[in-house]
Design a protein around this motif. Structure first.
Motif, PDB file in Angstrom:
ATOM      1  N   ALA A 138       0.826  -1.219   0.000  1.00 17.21           N
ATOM      2  CA  ALA A 138       0.000   0.000   0.000  1.00 17.21           C
ATOM      3  C   ALA A 138       0.856   1.264   0.000  1.00 17.21           C
ATOM      4  CB  ALA A 138      -0.932   0.000   1.203  1.00 17.21           C
ATOM      5  N   ARG A 139       1.998   1.254   0.666  1.00 16.62           N
ATOM      6  CA  ARG A 139       2.879   2.419   0.715  1.00 16.62           C
ATOM      7  C   ARG A 139       3.441   2.727  -0.667  1.00 16.62           C
ATOM      8  NH1 ARG A 139       8.007   2.845   1.104  1.00 16.62           N
ATOM      9  NH2 ARG A 139       8.297   0.613   1.320  1.00 16.62           N
ATOM     10  N   VAL A 140       3.845   1.676  -1.385  1.00 18.62           N
ATOM     11  CA  VAL A 140       4.385   1.847  -2.737  1.00 18.62           C
ATOM     12  C   VAL A 140       3.290   2.330  -3.680  1.00 18.62           C
ATOM     13  CG1 VAL A 140       5.407   0.657  -4.713  1.00 18.62           C
ATOM     14  CG2 VAL A 140       6.224   0.151  -2.401  1.00 18.62           C
ATOM     15  N   VAL A 141       2.132   1.713  -3.601  1.00 19.80           N
ATOM     16  CA  VAL A 141       1.009   2.084  -4.473  1.00 19.80           C
ATOM     17  C   VAL A 141       0.636   3.550  -4.266  1.00 19.80           C
ATOM     18  CG1 VAL A 141      -1.435   1.652  -4.969  1.00 19.80           C
ATOM     19  CG2 VAL A 141       0.143  -0.274  -4.669  1.00 19.80           C
ATOM     20  N   ALA A 142       0.596   4.003  -3.023  1.00 18.07           N
ATOM     21  CA  ALA A 142       0.250   5.404  -2.740  1.00 18.07           C
ATOM     22  C   ALA A 142       1.312   6.351  -3.295  1.00 18.07           C
ATOM     23  CB  ALA A 142       0.085   5.608  -1.236  1.00 18.07           C
ATOM     24  N   ALA A 143       2.590   5.999  -3.142  1.00 14.34           N
ATOM     25  CA  ALA A 143       3.666   6.865  -3.642  1.00 14.34           C
ATOM     26  C   ALA A 143       3.635   6.939  -5.165  1.00 14.34           C
ATOM     27  CB  ALA A 143       5.019   6.355  -3.155  1.00 14.34           C
ATOM     28  N   VAL A 144       3.403   5.808  -5.821  1.00 12.30           N
ATOM     29  CA  VAL A 144       3.339   5.796  -7.284  1.00 12.30           C
ATOM     30  C   VAL A 144       2.135   6.594  -7.756  1.00 12.30           C
ATOM     31  CG1 VAL A 144       2.972   4.317  -9.297  1.00 12.30           C
ATOM     32  CG2 VAL A 144       4.631   3.653  -7.548  1.00 12.30           C
ATOM     33  N   ARG A 145       1.021   6.440  -7.085  1.00 12.05           N
ATOM     34  CA  ARG A 145      -0.197   7.173  -7.463  1.00 12.05           C
ATOM     35  C   ARG A 145       0.025   8.683  -7.385  1.00 12.05           C
ATOM     36  NH1 ARG A 145      -4.456   4.362  -4.550  1.00 12.05           N
ATOM     37  NH2 ARG A 145      -4.422   2.929  -6.286  1.00 12.05           N
ATOM     38  N   SER A 146       0.792   9.158  -6.400  1.00 11.61           N
ATOM     39  CA  SER A 146       1.075  10.595  -6.277  1.00 11.61           C
ATOM     40  C   SER A 146       2.022  11.084  -7.364  1.00 11.61           C
ATOM     41  CB  SER A 146       1.696  10.895  -4.908  1.00 11.61           C
ATOM     42  OG  SER A 146       0.765  10.644  -3.890  1.00 11.61           O
ATOM     43  N   SER A 147       2.896  10.206  -7.839  1.00 13.81           N
ATOM     44  CA  SER A 147       3.890  10.581  -8.842  1.00 13.81           C
ATOM     45  C   SER A 147       3.353  10.489 -10.267  1.00 13.81           C
ATOM     46  CB  SER A 147       5.116   9.673  -8.702  1.00 13.81           C
ATOM     47  OG  SER A 147       6.059   9.942  -9.688  1.00 13.81           O
ATOM     48  N   VAL A 148       2.466   9.551 -10.528  1.00 13.36           N
ATOM     49  CA  VAL A 148       2.046   9.254 -11.892  1.00 13.36           C
ATOM     50  C   VAL A 148       1.307  10.429 -12.554  1.00 13.36           C
ATOM     51  CG1 VAL A 148      -0.192   8.166 -11.419  1.00 13.36           C
ATOM     52  CG2 VAL A 148       1.197   7.369 -13.328  1.00 13.36           C
ATOM     53  N   VAL A 149       0.785  11.341 -11.779  1.00 15.26           N
ATOM     54  CA  VAL A 149       0.100  12.500 -12.366  1.00 15.26           C
ATOM     55  C   VAL A 149       1.069  13.387 -13.146  1.00 15.26           C
ATOM     56  CG1 VAL A 149      -1.725  12.498 -10.618  1.00 15.26           C
ATOM     57  CG2 VAL A 149       0.308  13.909 -10.273  1.00 15.26           C
ATOM     58  N   HIS A 150       2.371  13.229 -12.902  1.00  9.56           N
ATOM     59  CA  HIS A 150       3.390  14.024 -13.585  1.00  9.56           C
ATOM     60  C   HIS A 150       4.031  13.277 -14.753  1.00  9.56           C
ATOM     61  CE1 HIS A 150       3.162  16.821 -10.257  1.00  9.56           C
ATOM     62  NE2 HIS A 150       3.346  15.822  -9.424  1.00  9.56           N
ATOM     63  N   LEU A 151       3.535  12.092 -15.048  1.00  5.95           N
ATOM     64  CA  LEU A 151       4.164  11.198 -16.023  1.00  5.95           C
ATOM     65  C   LEU A 151       3.414  11.187 -17.345  1.00  5.95           C
ATOM     66  CD1 LEU A 151       6.290   8.879 -16.421  1.00  5.95           C
ATOM     67  CD2 LEU A 151       4.533   7.318 -15.586  1.00  5.95           C
ATOM     68  N   ASP A 152       4.163  11.295 -18.452  1.00  4.99           N
ATOM     69  CA  ASP A 152       3.575  11.132 -19.784  1.00  4.99           C
ATOM     70  C   ASP A 152       3.741   9.702 -20.282  1.00  4.99           C
ATOM     71  OD1 ASP A 152       2.422  13.597 -20.307  1.00  4.99           O
ATOM     72  OD2 ASP A 152       4.241  14.429 -21.183  1.00  4.99           O
ATOM     73  N   SER A 153       4.932   9.116 -20.073  1.00  2.34           N
ATOM     74  CA  SER A 153       5.159   7.741 -20.530  1.00  2.34           C
ATOM     75  C   SER A 153       6.323   7.138 -19.751  1.00  2.34           C
ATOM     76  CB  SER A 153       5.455   7.703 -22.034  1.00  2.34           C
ATOM     77  OG  SER A 153       6.671   8.369 -22.318  1.00  2.34           O
ATOM     78  N   GLN A 154       6.424   5.814 -19.867  1.00  2.06           N
ATOM     79  CA  GLN A 154       7.486   5.076 -19.191  1.00  2.06           C
ATOM     80  C   GLN A 154       7.936   3.934 -20.085  1.00  2.06           C
ATOM     81  OE1 GLN A 154       6.517   3.714 -15.231  1.00  2.06           O
ATOM     82  NE2 GLN A 154       8.121   2.163 -15.243  1.00  2.06           N
ATOM     83  N   LYS A 155       9.242   3.681 -20.096  1.00  2.00           N
ATOM     84  CA  LYS A 155       9.812   2.566 -20.848  1.00  2.00           C
ATOM     85  C   LYS A 155      10.819   1.867 -19.938  1.00  2.00           C
ATOM     86  CE  LYS A 155      12.758   1.591 -24.836  1.00  2.00           C
ATOM     87  NZ  LYS A 155      13.536   2.194 -25.927  1.00  2.00           N
TER      88      LYS A 155
END
Length: 168
Positions: A138-155
């Motif tokens: 849950a800690r990782v999921v919450a941190a990723v969820r807060s960061s992903v709003v700034h992301l366009d793509s990932q490879k």
């Protein structure tokens, strides 16, 4: 497949220019490397990156293993906008051992707003196992969820060091 990824560390742009100029004049470099590599080369991409302020370049804990290069295309604004959320997301994976973070780099020249994160794992299977565990934390999921709003793509790329690599 069949890609080679080099990471070269320089102390300054002046040092980079001097090293590259010296290589261009080095007969061994030209005859033993460039002349053999050029016929196999179909494209080349260069970037200049720097370590993000919260990251330190680390060595892998042991020889062997595999590397994962995760490349993130962030939305414009730079680390001032997305840096804290991105840092929290990466450290949420590193702290409990879901991966061994070796460095996080931000582009200065090349495609802008790109961040590369280099991870080390004992094996590709360990990487898969740890990533699945992280997805249920849950800690990782919450941190990723807060960061992903700034992301366009990932490879993500799984990489294996060449025998001559200092990262082997």
């Amino acid at each position: 497949m069949n890609q080679v990824f080099h990471v070269w560390k320089y102390d300054s742009y002046s040092q980079r220019a001097a090293v590259r100029a010296a290589l261009a004049q080095d007969p061994s470099w030209i005859s033993e490397y460039i002349s053999k590599a050029l016929p196999m080369l179909t494209s080349q991409h260069n970037e200049v990156n720097y370590l993000v302020p919260w990251s330190r370049l680390k060595s892998p804990p042991q020889q062997g293993g595999v590397y994962e290069l995760a490349s993130f295309q962030m939305r414009p604004g730079g680390p001032a906008v997305w840096g804290s959320a991105f840092q929290a997301s990466m450290l949420s994976h590193d702290f409990p051992g879901y991966g061994k973070l070796l460095g996080a780099f931000h582009s200065e020249f090349g495609l802008l707003n790109r961040v590369h994160v280099l991870w080390w794992f004992q094996s590709a299977d360990h990487r898969a196992e740890f990533r699945h565990k992280a997805h249920t934390d849950a800690r990782v999921v919450a941190a990723v969820r807060s960061s992903v709003v700034h992301l366009d793509s990932q490879k993500n790329q799984l990489m294996f060091p060449c025998p001559f690599s200092p990262m082997k």
